[in-house]
Design a protein around this motif. Structure first.
Motif, PDB file in Angstrom:
ATOM      1  N   ASP A 167       0.833  -1.201   0.000  1.00 41.16           N
ATOM      2  CA  ASP A 167       0.000   0.000   0.000  1.00 41.16           C
ATOM      3  C   ASP A 167       0.871   1.256   0.000  1.00 41.16           C
ATOM      4  O   ASP A 167       0.601   2.218  -0.733  1.00 41.16           O
ATOM      5  CB  ASP A 167      -0.909  -0.013   1.227  1.00 41.16           C
ATOM      6  N   PHE A 168       1.939   1.243   0.807  1.00 43.14           N
ATOM      7  CA  PHE A 168       2.859   2.376   0.847  1.00 43.14           C
ATOM      8  C   PHE A 168       3.520   2.589  -0.515  1.00 43.14           C
ATOM      9  O   PHE A 168       3.583   3.726  -1.013  1.00 43.14           O
ATOM     10  CB  PHE A 168       3.928   2.154   1.917  1.00 43.14           C
ATOM     11  N   LEU A 169       4.013   1.523  -1.120  1.00 45.18           N
ATOM     12  CA  LEU A 169       4.674   1.635  -2.416  1.00 45.18           C
ATOM     13  C   LEU A 169       3.701   2.150  -3.477  1.00 45.18           C
ATOM     14  O   LEU A 169       4.076   2.942  -4.348  1.00 45.18           O
ATOM     15  CB  LEU A 169       5.267   0.288  -2.832  1.00 45.18           C
ATOM     16  N   PHE A 170       2.452   1.710  -3.397  1.00 45.95           N
ATOM     17  CA  PHE A 170       1.421   2.202  -4.321  1.00 45.95           C
ATOM     18  C   PHE A 170       1.247   3.706  -4.158  1.00 45.95           C
ATOM     19  O   PHE A 170       1.195   4.450  -5.148  1.00 45.95           O
ATOM     20  CB  PHE A 170       0.099   1.477  -4.060  1.00 45.95           C
ATOM     21  N   ARG A 171       1.166   4.169  -2.923  1.00 45.86           N
ATOM     22  CA  ARG A 171       1.007   5.603  -2.647  1.00 45.86           C
ATOM     23  C   ARG A 171       2.211   6.403  -3.156  1.00 45.86           C
ATOM     24  O   ARG A 171       2.068   7.559  -3.539  1.00 45.86           O
ATOM     25  CB  ARG A 171       0.839   5.844  -1.143  1.00 45.86           C
ATOM     26  N   ALA A 176       5.305  -1.339  -9.627  1.00 53.07           N
ATOM     27  CA  ALA A 176       5.922  -2.661  -9.786  1.00 53.07           C
ATOM     28  C   ALA A 176       6.297  -3.243  -8.421  1.00 53.07           C
ATOM     29  O   ALA A 176       6.062  -4.429  -8.151  1.00 53.07           O
ATOM     30  CB  ALA A 176       7.149  -2.568 -10.681  1.00 53.07           C
ATOM     31  N   GLY A 177       6.873  -2.415  -7.559  1.00 55.43           N
ATOM     32  CA  GLY A 177       7.208  -2.864  -6.210  1.00 55.43           C
ATOM     33  C   GLY A 177       5.964  -3.212  -5.413  1.00 55.43           C
ATOM     34  O   GLY A 177       5.950  -4.184  -4.642  1.00 55.43           O
ATOM     35  N   SER A 178       4.921  -2.427  -5.611  1.00 55.02           N
ATOM     36  CA  SER A 178       3.661  -2.683  -4.931  1.00 55.02           C
ATOM     37  C   SER A 178       3.087  -4.039  -5.340  1.00 55.02           C
ATOM     38  O   SER A 178       2.623  -4.813  -4.496  1.00 55.02           O
ATOM     39  CB  SER A 178       2.655  -1.572  -5.243  1.00 55.02           C
ATOM     40  N   VAL A 179       3.131  -4.342  -6.633  1.00 56.70           N
ATOM     41  CA  VAL A 179       2.622  -5.631  -7.120  1.00 56.70           C
ATOM     42  C   VAL A 179       3.360  -6.782  -6.441  1.00 56.70           C
ATOM     43  O   VAL A 179       2.749  -7.756  -5.984  1.00 56.70           O
ATOM     44  CB  VAL A 179       2.748  -5.727  -8.655  1.00 56.70           C
ATOM     45  N   LYS A 180       4.670  -6.691  -6.376  1.00 59.81           N
ATOM     46  CA  LYS A 180       5.465  -7.765  -5.754  1.00 59.81           C
ATOM     47  C   LYS A 180       5.072  -7.972  -4.291  1.00 59.81           C
ATOM     48  O   LYS A 180       4.903  -9.104  -3.832  1.00 59.81           O
ATOM     49  CB  LYS A 180       6.952  -7.448  -5.856  1.00 59.81           C
ATOM     50  N   ALA A 181       4.953  -6.873  -3.566  1.00 59.35           N
ATOM     51  CA  ALA A 181       4.587  -6.980  -2.154  1.00 59.35           C
ATOM     52  C   ALA A 181       3.186  -7.552  -1.988  1.00 59.35           C
ATOM     53  O   ALA A 181       2.936  -8.409  -1.128  1.00 59.35           O
ATOM     54  CB  ALA A 181       4.680  -5.603  -1.489  1.00 59.35           C
ATOM     55  N   LEU A 182       2.261  -7.092  -2.807  1.00 63.03           N
ATOM     56  CA  LEU A 182       0.879  -7.541  -2.693  1.00 63.03           C
ATOM     57  C   LEU A 182       0.721  -8.991  -3.136  1.00 63.03           C
ATOM     58  O   LEU A 182      -0.136  -9.714  -2.607  1.00 63.03           O
ATOM     59  CB  LEU A 182      -0.040  -6.623  -3.497  1.00 63.03           C
ATOM     60  N   GLU A 183       1.532  -9.433  -4.074  1.00 65.22           N
ATOM     61  CA  GLU A 183       1.504 -10.846  -4.448  1.00 65.22           C
ATOM     62  C   GLU A 183       1.978 -11.724  -3.289  1.00 65.22           C
ATOM     63  O   GLU A 183       1.443 -12.817  -3.070  1.00 65.22           O
ATOM     64  CB  GLU A 183       2.353 -11.079  -5.703  1.00 65.22           C
ATOM     65  N   ARG A 184       2.979 -11.248  -2.550  1.00 65.58           N
ATOM     66  CA  ARG A 184       3.405 -11.986  -1.354  1.00 65.58           C
ATOM     67  C   ARG A 184       2.286 -12.004  -0.315  1.00 65.58           C
ATOM     68  O   ARG A 184       2.061 -13.017   0.347  1.00 65.58           O
ATOM     69  CB  ARG A 184       4.669 -11.368  -0.756  1.00 65.58           C
ATOM     70  N   ALA A 185       1.598 -10.873  -0.171  1.00 64.66           N
ATOM     71  CA  ALA A 185       0.481 -10.815   0.775  1.00 64.66           C
ATOM     72  C   ALA A 185      -0.626 -11.779   0.378  1.00 64.66           C
ATOM     73  O   ALA A 185      -1.206 -12.463   1.228  1.00 64.66           O
ATOM     74  CB  ALA A 185      -0.065  -9.383   0.850  1.00 64.66           C
ATOM     75  N   ALA A 186      -0.906 -11.852  -0.919  1.00 68.62           N
ATOM     76  CA  ALA A 186      -1.966 -12.740  -1.400  1.00 68.62           C
ATOM     77  C   ALA A 186      -1.628 -14.208  -1.151  1.00 68.62           C
ATOM     78  O   ALA A 186      -2.522 -15.040  -0.987  1.00 68.62           O
ATOM     79  CB  ALA A 186      -2.212 -12.509  -2.890  1.00 68.62           C
ATOM     80  N   LEU A 208      -6.383  -3.972  -4.050  1.00 71.36           N
ATOM     81  CA  LEU A 208      -5.256  -3.083  -4.326  1.00 71.36           C
ATOM     82  C   LEU A 208      -4.319  -3.695  -5.366  1.00 71.36           C
ATOM     83  O   LEU A 208      -3.757  -2.972  -6.200  1.00 71.36           O
ATOM     84  CB  LEU A 208      -4.494  -2.786  -3.036  1.00 71.36           C
ATOM     85  N   LEU A 209      -4.178  -5.015  -5.350  1.00 75.53           N
ATOM     86  CA  LEU A 209      -3.320  -5.685  -6.323  1.00 75.53           C
ATOM     87  C   LEU A 209      -3.829  -5.456  -7.748  1.00 75.53           C
ATOM     88  O   LEU A 209      -3.035  -5.204  -8.668  1.00 75.53           O
ATOM     89  CB  LEU A 209      -3.245  -7.179  -6.011  1.00 75.53           C
ATOM     90  N   ALA A 210      -5.143  -5.518  -7.922  1.00 79.85           N
ATOM     91  CA  ALA A 210      -5.716  -5.263  -9.251  1.00 79.85           C
ATOM     92  C   ALA A 210      -5.394  -3.840  -9.704  1.00 79.85           C
ATOM     93  O   ALA A 210      -5.037  -3.614 -10.873  1.00 79.85           O
ATOM     94  CB  ALA A 210      -7.225  -5.492  -9.218  1.00 79.85           C
ATOM     95  N   GLN A 211      -5.499  -2.884  -8.796  1.00 85.26           N
ATOM     96  CA  GLN A 211      -5.175  -1.495  -9.139  1.00 85.26           C
ATOM     97  C   GLN A 211      -3.688  -1.338  -9.476  1.00 85.26           C
ATOM     98  O   GLN A 211      -3.329  -0.644 -10.430  1.00 85.26           O
ATOM     99  CB  GLN A 211      -5.540  -0.579  -7.974  1.00 85.26           C
ATOM    100  N   ARG A 214      -2.841  -2.719 -12.898  1.00 81.17           N
ATOM    101  CA  ARG A 214      -3.282  -1.816 -13.968  1.00 81.17           C
ATOM    102  C   ARG A 214      -2.317  -0.645 -14.117  1.00 81.17           C
ATOM    103  O   ARG A 214      -1.951  -0.264 -15.231  1.00 81.17           O
ATOM    104  CB  ARG A 214      -4.697  -1.313 -13.687  1.00 81.17           C
ATOM    105  N   LYS A 215      -1.900  -0.088 -13.000  1.00 85.17           N
ATOM    106  CA  LYS A 215      -0.961   1.036 -13.027  1.00 85.17           C
ATOM    107  C   LYS A 215       0.404   0.602 -13.582  1.00 85.17           C
ATOM    108  O   LYS A 215       1.039   1.320 -14.359  1.00 85.17           O
ATOM    109  CB  LYS A 215      -0.788   1.621 -11.627  1.00 85.17           C
ATOM    110  N   ALA A 216       0.856  -0.581 -13.144  1.00 84.31           N
ATOM    111  CA  ALA A 216       2.182  -1.061 -13.557  1.00 84.31           C
ATOM    112  C   ALA A 216       2.233  -1.338 -15.043  1.00 84.31           C
ATOM    113  O   ALA A 216       3.298  -1.153 -15.686  1.00 84.31           O
ATOM    114  CB  ALA A 216       2.545  -2.317 -12.781  1.00 84.31           C
TER     115      ALA A 216
END
Length: 218
Positions: A167-171, A176-186, A208-211, A214-216
């Motif tokens: 979430d922080f990386l997304f903000r 790309a970093g956000s996707v990696k972190a969120l995939e680990r969370a998932a 948030l991963l879907a968002q 899309r951004k990445a």
């Protein structure tokens, strides 16, 4: 009862008492975790959510007074206050967030590894990330980054540590970093007894991963 038997019985009680106290604390912490998960993930009405989170915070405060020197009740009080702050918003929410930060700082001084999952670091990091910065609030991206990195280091496969890092990386625009972190969370393992929290947090993660994807790729 013979004196020797009495002494043995007293010794047994002295050993059992701390164990019983620990069991009682663990059971009550588990109750706080479940009550908070209900408030945070199952109550949709903001006023009702704020009221329930305040009730959980009050229970945690009472537990903290019963167990001075233990960080865990302070962490749960702070987490509940953060939920109440989010539900209230505005200046009232900001005051609650400041109180939560103070409790987490106190918990960090006592035992930064409280609850065993990086919760102290995750909660402090998310507050610094989400609260407005000076002059309105205490938000600070640099402190958020430092605490959230500590959280992931303490709990590299955790759902919460990776979600709030993502979430922080997304903000920050690092999609790309956000996707990696969120995939680990998932992919985080289920937590026994935390089914409501897991279900709610995984819904947050997938949204948030879907968002972020899309951004990445946009």
């Amino acid at each position: 009862m013979h004196l020797k038997s009495l002494l043995v019985a007293v010794a047994a009680l002295s050993v059992a008492a701390p164990a019983l106290a620990a069991d009682s604390l663990d059971a009550r912490l588990d109750g706080l975790a479940k009550a908070w998960a209900h408030a945070n993930f199952e109550i949709r009405d903001k006023a009702a959510q704020s009221e329930e989170a305040a009730r959980v915070a009050a229970q945690a405060e009472g537990l903290a007074k019963q167990y001075p020197g233990r960080a865990e009740p302070l962490v749960w009080e702070a987490i509940a206050l953060s939920t109440e702050a989010g539900a209230k918003g505005g200046l009232g929410g900001l005051a609650l967030a400041k109180s939560a930060k103070g409790l987490l700082e106190q918990a960090e001084r006592i035992n930064p590894a409280a609850l065993g999952d990086g919760s102290v670091y995750t909660s402090l990091g998310s507050l610094y990330a989400q609260v407005p910065g000076f002059p309105i609030g205490f938000g600070d991206p640099a402190k958020a980054r430092a605490y959230l990195q500590k959280a992931v280091s303490a709990n590299p496969n955790g759902v919460d540590s990776n979600y709030f890092w993502g979430d922080f990386l997304f903000r920050q625009g690092d999609y790309a970093g956000s996707v990696k972190a969120l995939e680990r969370a998932a992919a985080a393992p289920a937590r026994p007894g935390r089914e409501v929290a897991d279900r709610g947090r995984h819904a947050d993660v997938l949204n948030l991963l879907a968002q972020a994807r899309r951004k990445a790729h946009g």
